[in-house]
Structure formats: C-alpha cells, structure tokens
Enzyme design. Sequence first.
Site, PDB file in Angstrom:
ATOM      1  NE  ARG A   9      -6.730  -2.622  -0.066  1.00  0.00           N
ATOM      2  CZ  ARG A   9      -5.824  -3.238  -0.821  1.00  0.00           C
ATOM      3  NH1 ARG A   9      -4.708  -3.709  -0.293  1.00  0.00           N
ATOM      4  NH2 ARG A   9      -6.049  -3.405  -2.105  1.00  0.00           N
ATOM      5  CB  SER A  11      -9.544  -6.524  -2.421  1.00  0.00           C
ATOM      6  OG  SER A  11      -8.586  -6.846  -1.424  1.00  0.00           O
ATOM      7  CE  LYS A  79       2.584  -7.222  -1.771  1.00  0.00           C
ATOM      8  NZ  LYS A  79       1.917  -6.107  -2.487  1.00  0.00           N
ATOM      9  CG  ASP A  80      -0.006  -2.926   0.391  1.00  0.00           C
ATOM     10  OD1 ASP A  80       0.807  -3.045  -0.544  1.00  0.00           O
ATOM     11  OD2 ASP A  80      -1.130  -3.473   0.389  1.00  0.00           O
ATOM     12  CB  SER A 125       5.699  -4.716  -8.876  1.00  0.00           C
ATOM     13  OG  SER A 125       6.968  -4.640  -8.262  1.00  0.00           O
ATOM     14  NE  ARG A 127       9.209  -6.320  -5.386  1.00  0.00           N
ATOM     15  CZ  ARG A 127       8.800  -7.522  -5.773  1.00  0.00           C
ATOM     16  NH1 ARG A 127       9.683  -8.434  -6.162  1.00  0.00           N
ATOM     17  NH2 ARG A 127       7.517  -7.827  -5.781  1.00  0.00           N
ATOM     18  NE  ARG A 128       5.618  -9.094  -7.882  1.00  0.00           N
ATOM     19  CZ  ARG A 128       4.452  -8.868  -7.299  1.00  0.00           C
ATOM     20  NH1 ARG A 128       3.536  -8.125  -7.919  1.00  0.00           N
ATOM     21  NH2 ARG A 128       4.190  -9.367  -6.101  1.00  0.00           N
ATOM     22  NE  ARG A 145      -3.187  -0.696  -9.314  1.00  0.00           N
ATOM     23  CZ  ARG A 145      -3.836   0.374  -8.839  1.00  0.00           C
ATOM     24  NH1 ARG A 145      -3.618   1.565  -9.367  1.00  0.00           N
ATOM     25  NH2 ARG A 145      -4.701   0.265  -7.855  1.00  0.00           N
ATOM     26  CG  ASN A 147      -9.787  -8.173  -8.242  1.00  0.00           C
ATOM     27  OD1 ASN A 147      -9.533  -8.838  -9.239  1.00  0.00           O
ATOM     28  ND2 ASN A 147     -11.010  -7.780  -7.955  1.00  0.00           N
ATOM     29  CB  VAL A 148      -5.902 -12.099  -7.024  1.00  0.00           C
ATOM     30  CG1 VAL A 148      -5.485 -13.479  -7.532  1.00  0.00           C
ATOM     31  CG2 VAL A 148      -4.873 -11.574  -6.018  1.00  0.00           C
ATOM     32  CB  THR A 150      -8.729  -7.991 -12.356  1.00  0.00           C
ATOM     33  OG1 THR A 150     -10.017  -7.703 -11.802  1.00  0.00           O
ATOM     34  CG2 THR A 150      -8.511  -7.125 -13.592  1.00  0.00           C
ATOM     35  NE  ARG A 151      -2.786  -7.041  -9.968  1.00  0.00           N
ATOM     36  CZ  ARG A 151      -1.753  -6.364  -9.496  1.00  0.00           C
ATOM     37  NH1 ARG A 151      -0.534  -6.856  -9.599  1.00  0.00           N
ATOM     38  NH2 ARG A 151      -1.921  -5.196  -8.915  1.00  0.00           N
ATOM     39  CB  CYS A 238       6.078   2.400  -4.953  1.00  0.00           C
ATOM     40  SG  CYS A 238       5.240   2.905  -6.394  1.00  0.00           S
TER      41      CYS A 238
END
Length: 318
Positions: A9, A11, A79-80, A125, A127-128, A145, A147-148, A150-151, A238
Amino acid sequence: MTVLRLGTRRSALATTQSSWVADRLRSLGHEVELVEVSTQGDRDTRTPLAQLGGTGVFVSALREALADGRVDLAVHSLKDLPTAPDPRTTVAAIPVREDARDALVARDGLTLAELPAGSTVGTGSPRRHAQLAALGLGLEITGLRGNVDTRLAHVHDGRLDAVVLAAAGLRRLGRADEVTEWLDPLQVLPAPGQGALAVEIRAGDAVTAAAVAPLDDPDTRACVTAERVVLAELEAGCSAPVGALAEVVEGMDGAELSLRAVVAAPDGSADLRRSLTGAPEEASDLGRRLARLLLDDGAADLMSTSTSTDRSVTERAQ
C-alpha cells in the site's frame, strides 16, 4: 537473478513495513522492487471501516495484484487479513512480531487515568471504542480515520484530547516518543494479529516461498494463529469488538502458549474475558477451545447486542 516484486500500500506505514521486509530479503541476497498498489481503504479515508466492509478493504487490491501476476509477494498488517483463506494465495512468512499493544497519545503528556471526564479520544476501531468505554472513565470516544500523521495531528492541533493507535505502527515510524501511555492488555486487549506482518504469495509459487521462508518466526506464527482462530470461530468481523492476545511463556514443562480474549458490547456496557494455555504446536486447537468457552459463556448474545447497536455507534463515529 529474478527480481522479487513486492506489493505494498502507499501509506507511510505500509511502505515502511514493506521496506523492512524488503531489506531482510536483500540481506539474504535477493533483489527486491517495491510496487505500489492503491486499495479502497486508502482511497476512502472518511467512511468508517465497518461500512466499507471491514479491514479486508486494505487487502483485496493487493491480493488481486498477486493473483494476476503483477507482484510476487505482498506485505500486510496481519490484523488486516480476513480470517477466511483466499485459495489463490498463502501466507508464506510471519516475521517476528513488533509490540502488540495499543498506545495512547494525549495532550500534555496525560495518561488515560489523568484525562479529565469528558475528554475526547479518537479511534476508528469498535474494539478500542468498546474497551475504552468499559473502563468507566467518562471519556467521549469519537470516530477517526486517516493515516498515522493525520490522527496524531488531531491531538497536536487541539481538535482531540487524545488518540489511540497500534503501538507497532508508531514504533515502526519512529514516533514512539509521542506515546504518553502504552496501554496494558489487562485494560485493552489488542486486535488479533496486531503488531505482526504477513508476507503473502501466490499459492503454488515454490520459488518465492523458498525466498521468504527464512523470515518466518515460529513463535509469532503460533501466537497469531491462536488469536485469529478465536476470531474465526466466533464468526466475528470488524463490527464485533473482539480482542485477543497470545504469548509464548515458560511453563513448568517448557514453552506454553498463553491466550486471552475479550468480546465486548460496542458501548462498553458488558464484556466477556477468558483465557487458556496450551502447547504452541496446538495453537489452532487452543483458539477453538477459547472461542467455544466464550460462546458457552454468552458471547453470541453479546455479539448479537453488538450487531443491533453497531449502527448507532457508527453514526456517532462519523
């Protein structure tokens, strides 16, 4: 010498992970070329993953590139990967795992317990979301949502008080110094396979299989196999908050596989946590037994509640 075409990918995290694998293959004497592949999950960064179809949206384009011969191998965050196998491909190597935990990046260096009630915490997530809500800290958990970078920018710019991300990604990108708390799995269990990479090849490609075989780590493979079998046996994706973590530990009679899992309601109002130990070579059986234990203790009812409340959680996340 034949060049190995490695699909990745676009990213920063994906190319970093793929470059890590490529460097190890080069150290074994192989030539490796990175081939960028655009996935639906990368193109659409606004729609919640549950609406896009789950984490598999990051995988399908890479698998298509493998199947039609554009690349010889692909690197995924494990995990994906959907738990259902693709007959066209096989996971030929699972390298040694990075940190499997989740990590908090919060304003002013705060930990979860130090964040005031009402603080906004971003995560994409379920889950989180569920496990953070279950802690009862009065946090306002919102969807996120991107990328890292952006978050993390949401915290640095003051739009959010904190975000929760995978520790492995932050470590691989050299951003570990921004973490304000490494979340204990006793509080928040990670996603099955989190922190591990999967090197996937075309089924029947013996040449590429032989090339990547030295990258496989048996302990990591045993751990993630047990975790992913739990997920598969629960028939959860998910949209059902499920966490699992296996570790190889020293038992009285040698190495043992210790497996923990959680099934939670999306709003954190209830959860089930169970654990088992077994032999590493019986990882699949251990995962099945733990999933059955969870189901016997009511996980199906909890996941049914999860399904009925997924829409409201997703709407709040947008």
